[in-house]
Design a protein around this motif. Structure first.
Motif, PDB file in Angstrom:
ATOM      1  N   ASP A   1      -3.223 -33.569  53.235  1.00  0.00           N
ATOM      2  CA  ASP A   1      -2.132 -34.531  53.041  1.00  0.00           C
ATOM      3  C   ASP A   1      -2.639 -35.976  53.044  1.00  0.00           C
ATOM      4  OD1 ASP A   1      -0.246 -32.490  52.823  1.00  0.00           O
ATOM      5  OD2 ASP A   1       0.046 -32.406  54.988  1.00  0.00           O
ATOM      6  N   GLY A   2      -3.793 -36.192  52.394  1.00  0.00           N
ATOM      7  CA  GLY A   2      -4.323 -37.530  52.222  1.00  0.00           C
ATOM      8  C   GLY A   2      -5.084 -38.087  53.425  1.00  0.00           C
ATOM      9  N   VAL A   3      -5.220 -37.300  54.491  1.00  0.00           N
ATOM     10  CA  VAL A   3      -5.901 -37.759  55.701  1.00  0.00           C
ATOM     11  C   VAL A   3      -7.236 -37.024  55.811  1.00  0.00           C
ATOM     12  CG1 VAL A   3      -5.792 -37.906  58.221  1.00  0.00           C
ATOM     13  CG2 VAL A   3      -3.714 -38.220  56.851  1.00  0.00           C
ATOM     14  N   ARG A   4      -8.313 -37.801  55.992  1.00  0.00           N
ATOM     15  CA  ARG A   4      -9.629 -37.186  56.161  1.00  0.00           C
ATOM     16  C   ARG A   4      -9.645 -36.397  57.461  1.00  0.00           C
ATOM     17  NH1 ARG A   4     -15.257 -40.047  57.517  1.00  0.00           N
ATOM     18  NH2 ARG A   4     -16.532 -38.189  57.370  1.00  0.00           N
ATOM     19  N   LYS A   5      -9.960 -35.081  57.334  1.00  0.00           N
ATOM     20  CA  LYS A   5      -9.928 -34.208  58.498  1.00  0.00           C
ATOM     21  C   LYS A   5     -11.296 -33.673  58.892  1.00  0.00           C
ATOM     22  CE  LYS A   5      -5.484 -34.046  59.258  1.00  0.00           C
ATOM     23  NZ  LYS A   5      -4.876 -34.239  60.575  1.00  0.00           N
ATOM     24  N   TYR A   6     -12.224 -33.611  57.925  1.00  0.00           N
ATOM     25  CA  TYR A   6     -13.498 -32.970  58.234  1.00  0.00           C
ATOM     26  C   TYR A   6     -14.545 -33.397  57.214  1.00  0.00           C
ATOM     27  CZ  TYR A   6     -16.774 -29.290  59.602  1.00  0.00           C
ATOM     28  OH  TYR A   6     -17.866 -28.621  60.056  1.00  0.00           O
TER      29      TYR A   6
ATOM     30  N   ASP B   1       3.732 -22.056  57.569  1.00  0.00           N
ATOM     31  CA  ASP B   1       5.104 -22.255  57.082  1.00  0.00           C
ATOM     32  C   ASP B   1       5.418 -23.671  56.610  1.00  0.00           C
ATOM     33  OD1 ASP B   1       5.715 -19.570  57.510  1.00  0.00           O
ATOM     34  OD2 ASP B   1       6.341 -19.934  59.572  1.00  0.00           O
ATOM     35  N   LYS B   2       4.422 -24.338  56.033  1.00  0.00           N
ATOM     36  CA  LYS B   2       4.686 -25.645  55.429  1.00  0.00           C
ATOM     37  C   LYS B   2       3.698 -25.869  54.289  1.00  0.00           C
ATOM     38  CE  LYS B   2       1.737 -28.778  58.019  1.00  0.00           C
ATOM     39  NZ  LYS B   2       1.684 -30.024  58.752  1.00  0.00           N
ATOM     40  N   TRP B   3       4.129 -26.632  53.295  1.00  0.00           N
ATOM     41  CA  TRP B   3       3.243 -26.993  52.201  1.00  0.00           C
ATOM     42  C   TRP B   3       2.291 -28.086  52.665  1.00  0.00           C
ATOM     43  CZ3 TRP B   3       2.623 -24.374  47.852  1.00  0.00           C
ATOM     44  CH2 TRP B   3       3.637 -23.504  47.448  1.00  0.00           C
ATOM     45  N   PHE B   4       1.033 -27.986  52.263  1.00  0.00           N
ATOM     46  CA  PHE B   4       0.061 -29.027  52.544  1.00  0.00           C
ATOM     47  C   PHE B   4      -0.782 -29.258  51.299  1.00  0.00           C
ATOM     48  CE2 PHE B   4      -1.785 -24.999  53.915  1.00  0.00           C
ATOM     49  CZ  PHE B   4      -3.043 -25.003  53.332  1.00  0.00           C
ATOM     50  N   ARG B   5      -1.255 -30.503  51.139  1.00  0.00           N
ATOM     51  CA  ARG B   5      -2.113 -30.842  50.006  1.00  0.00           C
ATOM     52  C   ARG B   5      -3.558 -30.852  50.493  1.00  0.00           C
ATOM     53  NH1 ARG B   5      -1.045 -36.193  48.640  1.00  0.00           N
ATOM     54  NH2 ARG B   5      -3.116 -36.926  49.205  1.00  0.00           N
TER      55      ARG B   5
ATOM     56  N   GLY C   1      -5.360 -29.162  45.517  1.00  0.00           N
ATOM     57  CA  GLY C   1      -4.368 -28.111  45.379  1.00  0.00           C
ATOM     58  C   GLY C   1      -3.410 -28.142  46.548  1.00  0.00           C
ATOM     59  N   TYR C   2      -2.342 -27.393  46.418  1.00  0.00           N
ATOM     60  CA  TYR C   2      -1.347 -27.294  47.479  1.00  0.00           C
ATOM     61  C   TYR C   2      -1.391 -25.879  48.038  1.00  0.00           C
ATOM     62  CZ  TYR C   2       0.472 -31.772  46.015  1.00  0.00           C
ATOM     63  OH  TYR C   2       0.586 -33.099  45.713  1.00  0.00           O
ATOM     64  N   GLY C   3      -1.214 -25.777  49.336  1.00  0.00           N
ATOM     65  CA  GLY C   3      -1.231 -24.476  49.985  1.00  0.00           C
ATOM     66  C   GLY C   3      -0.005 -24.262  50.839  1.00  0.00           C
ATOM     67  N   PHE C   4       0.342 -23.005  51.021  1.00  0.00           N
ATOM     68  CA  PHE C   4       1.418 -22.592  51.925  1.00  0.00           C
ATOM     69  C   PHE C   4       0.978 -21.268  52.519  1.00  0.00           C
ATOM     70  CE2 PHE C   4       5.214 -20.447  53.253  1.00  0.00           C
ATOM     71  CZ  PHE C   4       6.047 -21.448  53.718  1.00  0.00           C
ATOM     72  N   VAL C   5       0.869 -21.209  53.830  1.00  0.00           N
ATOM     73  CA  VAL C   5       0.421 -19.999  54.505  1.00  0.00           C
ATOM     74  C   VAL C   5       1.521 -19.538  55.447  1.00  0.00           C
ATOM     75  CG1 VAL C   5      -1.346 -18.974  55.977  1.00  0.00           C
ATOM     76  CG2 VAL C   5      -1.967 -20.781  54.359  1.00  0.00           C
TER      77      VAL C   5
END
Length: 118
Positions: free
Chosen positions: A111-116, A90-94, A41-45
């Protein structure tokens, strides 16, 4: 594509609820007790939002949830602890969450990068 929006002045999902405003998608009728599952999903906070839950997986070997991803001060955290990603205001992220139920592993991508992974 489904767009879900939640505003600070929205009402709770149930008139008798004491929760904050929220929007949910629940998947019922599937056997989520095994296999590998993915959420995307996409998020914007917006800046100033704090404590918002972005993703949650209910059910765990111990406890009520396997995963909760929250935004505090623009940073995503696993529950209130481990840092997952920073600078998300203040930015869209996947968001992609891969849940290997049998392997007991959850992996989070932003955004396609493994973070956790836990």
């Amino acid at each position: 594509m489904v767009m879900l929006k939640v505003y600070a002045d929205d009402k709770p999902h149930d008139p008798n609820s004491h929760t904050q405003p929220r929007t949910e998608i629940r998947i019922k009728g599937l056997d989520y007790s095994s296999g590998v599952w993915q959420f995307e999903g996409y998020g914007f906070v917006p800046n100033g939002t704090s404590g918002a839950i972005i993703s949650q997986i209910h059910g765990a070997a111990s406890g009520a949830t396997t995963l909760i991803l929250r935004i505090y001060d623009g940073n995503m955290r696993y529950y209130r602890g481990d840092l997952v990603d920073t600078g998300l205001y203040d930015k869209w992220f996947r968001l992609n969450v891969i849940h290997d139920v049998d392997g007991g592993k959850v992996t989070v991508y932003i955004d396609g990068v493994r973070k956790y992974s836990t």
